[in-house]
Design a protein around this motif. Structure first.
Motif, PDB file in Angstrom:
ATOM      1  N   UNK A  94       0.791  -1.221   0.000  1.00 58.51           N
ATOM      2  CA  UNK A  94       0.000   0.000   0.000  1.00 58.51           C
ATOM      3  C   UNK A  94       0.824   1.272   0.000  1.00 58.51           C
ATOM      4  N   UNK A  95       2.153   1.163  -0.064  1.00 60.67           N
ATOM      5  CA  UNK A  95       2.973   2.375  -0.052  1.00 60.67           C
ATOM      6  C   UNK A  95       3.054   2.980  -1.452  1.00 60.67           C
ATOM      7  N   UNK A  96       3.535   4.219  -1.503  1.00 59.02           N
ATOM      8  CA  UNK A  96       3.640   4.926  -2.767  1.00 59.02           C
ATOM      9  C   UNK A  96       4.565   4.203  -3.731  1.00 59.02           C
ATOM     10  N   UNK A 110       5.456   1.012  -3.953  1.00 52.44           N
ATOM     11  CA  UNK A 110       4.867  -0.227  -4.476  1.00 52.44           C
ATOM     12  C   UNK A 110       3.824   0.087  -5.546  1.00 52.44           C
ATOM     13  N   UNK A 111       3.012   1.104  -5.237  1.00 49.12           N
ATOM     14  CA  UNK A 111       1.956   1.545  -6.157  1.00 49.12           C
ATOM     15  C   UNK A 111       2.576   2.004  -7.482  1.00 49.12           C
ATOM     16  N   UNK A 128       3.764  -0.886  -9.626  1.00 49.40           N
ATOM     17  CA  UNK A 128       2.663  -1.549 -10.334  1.00 49.40           C
ATOM     18  C   UNK A 128       2.178  -0.712 -11.518  1.00 49.40           C
ATOM     19  N   UNK A 129       1.995   0.600 -11.245  1.00 43.51           N
ATOM     20  CA  UNK A 129       1.423   1.466 -12.278  1.00 43.51           C
ATOM     21  C   UNK A 129       2.327   1.565 -13.494  1.00 43.51           C
ATOM     22  N   UNK A 166       0.637  -2.097 -15.270  1.00 47.78           N
ATOM     23  CA  UNK A 166      -0.533  -1.332 -15.693  1.00 47.78           C
ATOM     24  C   UNK A 166      -0.150  -0.079 -16.462  1.00 47.78           C
ATOM     25  N   UNK A 199      -2.957   0.868 -19.334  1.00 46.83           N
ATOM     26  CA  UNK A 199      -4.138   1.553 -18.792  1.00 46.83           C
ATOM     27  C   UNK A 199      -3.796   2.927 -18.259  1.00 46.83           C
ATOM     28  N   UNK A 200      -2.635   3.055 -17.636  1.00 46.88           N
ATOM     29  CA  UNK A 200      -2.223   4.345 -17.078  1.00 46.88           C
ATOM     30  C   UNK A 200      -2.161   5.406 -18.170  1.00 46.88           C
ATOM     31  N   UNK A 256      -5.587   6.346 -19.320  1.00 51.29           N
ATOM     32  CA  UNK A 256      -6.246   7.249 -18.379  1.00 51.29           C
ATOM     33  C   UNK A 256      -5.724   8.672 -18.576  1.00 51.29           C
TER      34      UNK A 256
END
Lengths: 368, 164, 100
Positions: free
Chosen positions: B124-126, B128-129, B132-133, B137, B140-141, B144
């Motif tokens: 849940x940390x920045x 890690x996010x 993933x992004x 992903x 999709x990023x 968006x």
């Protein structure tokens, strides 16, 4: 566990004591500095037993006056929101301090603690998120007062704060890229390192103002605009809107808006000091002592002294930035509303984007 | 921890209900802000720190300010909660919602409990996010971001006054 | 940690509060806010499942939902402002030009 609890209580107490007192004293400082800049004498009364102390008791007198004033609510105002608005404006500004580190680690009796109330991983984002809630206080104050001046002030404030929040966030992206973190303690710690060119240590610290000079100026401008002080104070422009969104406020609630403004100045100064001026860092001072530049000599200092010097350095930087903001406040005339919007969207925002792209290229080249 | 879930959960439901039942648009908007704030607190309990902060920053701090700005700009007054002649539709919609809730209750009572998966510090940390992004992903990023660009252009075109 | 079902129930209740609002309210802006509430409720489900399954994919989805909601709010509010300019109302019952 008890040591941790004591440390935590101490840190929270220190931060609250510092911020609230500073905000109180700043009211006096502001009046005195404006007097100095305009060749007046300024606040010099409010004696206690005949001692005036160059007017230092004025904040006390102001507080007593505000407490004893009538708490006025306009007849058709929304009572709940009218009462709630000053709290919503003040509390987020105070909360934002939780993540700002005011010193390096402190070791007392074998127990070590980082001098920050909450060392969050999301760091700067937390400050932005909490500060963005303060907008509601301003907007609600404007809406609930049932007064056209308040309404206009609230409208202007909402659009201005919303725009500059975005700008503020974007200006800092370069800083995050350089230091590779959002955590304020890590950003401050990374600024203690030195520039190394081709294996040669230059002994110039990697402060944000040197690695991201453009971002520093953009962020400072956006932050001053976000705090709605002159030259960006169209939300409370006294020559147009009486007092803008807090026209209908009196007594303690008025004082809370006033406090919120000064707390916001302190938050901005602390944030700029942490992100761009190295936080608690003093050049060449490391936890084990003073490193003499270009030599391997280390003048050893006890860690407690180093920690205390760090806290002192942080406070010094904050004071200098507060002084800078007050000087700006009393130097520049007010912008027009469309000029503020143009500055934010058409000048600072594109420059911030350019800064992000340039920083990206440089970081990529240096890390190859 | 457990108590905090129920505190913020009931706060979210209460302010959500108030939002739907309020006549005044600004009061409704402020109730929605409270709902979003309590949801952000729930996200923290689920150790989704980054999303919680983004929730506050984007939803509570930006989108809701935009809503309130528009309400103030259009100077919307209290509206009638029950205009005449619409009682039938009201009744039907409330019935539909209650029926759907009953269905949900049925469904949930049959859902088996999932044990809590262990997670590490980085969850849940920045950082890690971001990993993933910008890896799994990324596509999709990018889509968006194009969507947001389209939204910006669309909003400007729509809100702009005709010059002629 | 409360069981997953409690999270799902909370999320469902919030979602249906939003549905009820969309169906019963006449003010376009409040209808819009109810849609935001529904999106939020869905985010809670994503994050609850993500936590209980120990995967962060749900976070990515919640992130995209929030971004799309921001874009949607910008465009939607612009449409409402444009409609208000033309018709001086945001009551969705009076916006019946396209009704047959």
């Amino acid at each position: 566990m008890p040591a941790e609890a004591i440390f935590m209580a101490g840190k929270i107490g220190f931060v609250f004591f510092l911020v609230l007192n500073l905000a109180g004293v700043l009211g006096w400082v502001e009046r005195k500095q404006s007097a100095l800049m305009q060749d007046r004498i300024g606040a010099n009364r409010a004696p206690i037993f005949g001692i005036t102390a160059i007017g230092l008791f004025h904040p006390l007198a102001d507080a007593i006056k505000a407490f004893t004033k009538e708490d006025f609510i306009p007849a058709r105002a929304h009572k709940l929101f009218h009462t709630l608005a000053p709290f919503i404006a003040l509390v987020p500004a105070l909360t934002a301090f939780a993540v700002i580190p005011f010193g390096d680690t402190l070791t007392i009796g074998g127990e070590t603690t980082q001098l920050v109330v909450a060392d969050l991983d999301v760091g700067v984002l937390f400050v932005f998120a909490i500060m963005s809630l303060a907008t509601f206080g301003v907007v609600l104050a404007g809406w609930s007062s049932y007064n056209n001046y308040s309404m206009l002030g609230g409208l202007r404030a909402s659009a201005q704060m919303l725009s500059y929040e975005i700008v503020m966030g974007l200006t800092l992206v370069g800083v995050f890229m350089v230091y590779g973190s959002l955590q304020l303690t890590e950003i401050a710690r990374a600024q203690g390192e030195y520039f190394v060119f081709g294996g040669v240590n230059t002994w110039i610290p990697k402060w944000g103002i040197l690695t991201q000079p453009l971002a520093f100026f953009l962020f400072l401008t956006a932050a001053v605009a976000e705090s709605k002080r002159l030259p960006f104070d169209v939300a409370e422009a006294e020559s147009e809107l009486v007092a803008g969104y807090f026209t209908e406020y009196s007594g303690m609630k008025f004082l809370m808006f006033w406090m919120a403004e000064f707390v916001e100045i302190v938050v901005i100064s602390a944030l700029v000091a942490t992100l761009f001026l190295g936080g608690w860092q003093i050049p060449w001072l490391h936890p084990d002592g003073l490193h003499v530049p270009f030599t391997a000599i280390v003048v050893g200092l006890p860690s407690l002294v180093v920690s205390m010097m760090g806290v002192g350095a942080f406070l010094m930087k904050v004071f200098v930035l507060i002084w800078l903001q007050m000087t700006i406040r009393w130097t520049l005339p007010r912008f027009r509303y469309d000029q503020i919007m143009r500055l934010g969207w058409k000048m600072i925002l594109p420059l911030a984007l350019v800064n992000v792209v340039l920083t990206g290229f440089v970081v990529l080249l240096l890390n190859r | 921890m457990q108590q905090l879930f129920y505190v913020f959960g009931s706060l979210a439901v209460a302010s959500g209900l108030l939002m739907v039942l309020q006549r005044n648009p600004i009061t409704a908007a402020m109730n929605l802000v409270v709902t979003m704030f309590s949801l952000a607190a729930l996200f923290v309990l689920l150790s989704a720190h980054f999303i919680a902060v983004i929730q506050l920053l984007v939803y509570a701090g930006a989108i809701m300010v935009l809503f309130i700005f528009v309400i103030m700009l259009l100077n919307l007054q209290d509206d009638e909660l029950r205009p005449r002649g619409r009682n039938f539709i009201h009744l039907v919609s409330v019935a539909v919602v209650l029926f759907a809730m009953a269905q949900l209750w049925q469904l949930l009572s049959r859902t088996p409990a999932i044990p809590l998966a262990p997670v590490d510090e980085a969850y849940g940390t920045t950082g890690e996010m971001g990993m993933l992004l910008f890896s799994d992903y990324l596509f999709p990023f990018e889509i968006v971001s194009i969507l947001i660009l389209a939204a910006i252009v669309g909003a400007v075109v729509l809100a702009k006054r005709r010059l002629d | 940690m409360p069981p997953l079902n409690h999270y799902l129930a909370l999320s469902g209740v919030l979602f249906f509060i939003g549905v009820a609002g969309v169906l019963t309210r006449r003010n376009a802006i409040i209808v819009f806010m109810c849609i935001e509430l529904m999106l939020n409720a869905v985010n809670l489900t994503f994050l609850a499942y993500a936590r209980f399954l120990g995967s962060m994919t749900g976070h990515v989805f919640a992130f995209f939902v929030i971004t799309v909601a921001a874009a949607e709010a910008a465009v939607g509010l612009a449409i409402i402002v444009a409609i208000f300019r033309n018709k001086e109302t945001v009551n969705i019952d009076e916006l019946n030009l396209m009704r047959w």
